[in-house]
Design a protein around this motif. Structure first.
Motif: not given
Length: 171
Positions: A149-166
Motif C-alpha cells: 500500500t502506497l499513497a500518492d502525492r496528496e495522500g490518496n492510498l492505492f495498492c500494488v498487488a501481484e497474484h502468484p500463478p494458480t
C-alpha cells in the motif's frame, strides 16, 4: 486467472462456494420483467463500464502528472481540471478536479493496481521514485495475493498487488 482467484476470495469472504453462489443466482433473462431492481440484476449482459476515476485534488495538475507517470498516459488539461485517458486497452482513465471541501479524515475508497507476478517490488520502487509514499506491505495473509500500500502525492492510498500463478496459490 486473476479474476478467478479474486472471485474465489470474494466468495470465501461471504461464506460461499462457487456451487452455493450458482444455486442462489436467479436465471438470467434479457426480458425486463418489471421496474424493480431484481429484474435489472438478471440481465444477461451488463452494459456498464468504468469511464473514469474522479479525484478531487489540492493541485489537480500536479496530481495528474504523478498518475500520468504511473500509468503512461498523457494528461489533457482543461481549465482547472485535468483528464487522464486510459494508456491502452485494459487501462483506466482518471479525472482530476479542484477540491470542493475539506479532505475527509478517513479514506473510504482506494485503487488496487495489479502487476505481473514477481514484479511488485520493482514497480513499488519505481512509484516511490515518482513521489509515492510507502505505507505497508501485506505479504503472508492471503495465499492468492501480495500487495504494497502506497499513497500518492496528496495522500490518496492505492495498492500494488501481484497474484502468484494458480499452482503456487495454495488454495
Amino acid at each position: 486467472m486473476f479474476e478467478l482467484a479474486s472471485e474465489r476470495w470474494n466468495l470465501r469472504r461471504l461464506g460461499m462456494t462457487p456451487q452455493s453462489r450458482e444455486a442462489s443466482t436467479p436465471p438470467c433473462t434479457n426480458e425486463r420483467l418489471s421496474e424493480d431492481p431484481v429484474s435489472v440484476a438478471t440481465m444477461t449482459t451488463h452494459q456498464i463500464t468504468l469511464g473514469a476515476i474522479n479525484l478531487e485534488a489540492q493541485n489537480p495538475a500536479t496530481l495528474a502528472d504523478f498518475w500520468a507517470s504511473v500509468t503512461g498516459a498523457l494528461p489533457s488539461p482543461g481549465g482547472d481540471s485535468v483528464y487522464l485517458p486510459s494508456a491502452g486497452p485494459g487501462g483506466f482513465a482518471m479525472f482530476f478536479q479542484p477540491m470542493t471541501g475539506p479532505r475527509p479524515e478517513h479514506q473510504t475508497f482506494h485503487l488496487d493496481l495489479t502487476v505481473p507476478w514477481g514484479s511488485r517490488q520493482a514497480e513499488v520502487r519505481r512509484l516511490l521514485d515518482l513521489g509515492a509514499t510507502y505505507q505497508w506491505d501485506v505479504l503472508d495473509e492471503f495465499p492468492h495475493v501480495q500487495w504494497t500500500t502506497l499513497a500518492d502525492r496528496e495522500g490518496n492510498l492505492f495498492c500494488v498487488a501481484e497474484h502468484p500463478p494458480t499452482d503456487q496459490q495454495g488454495l
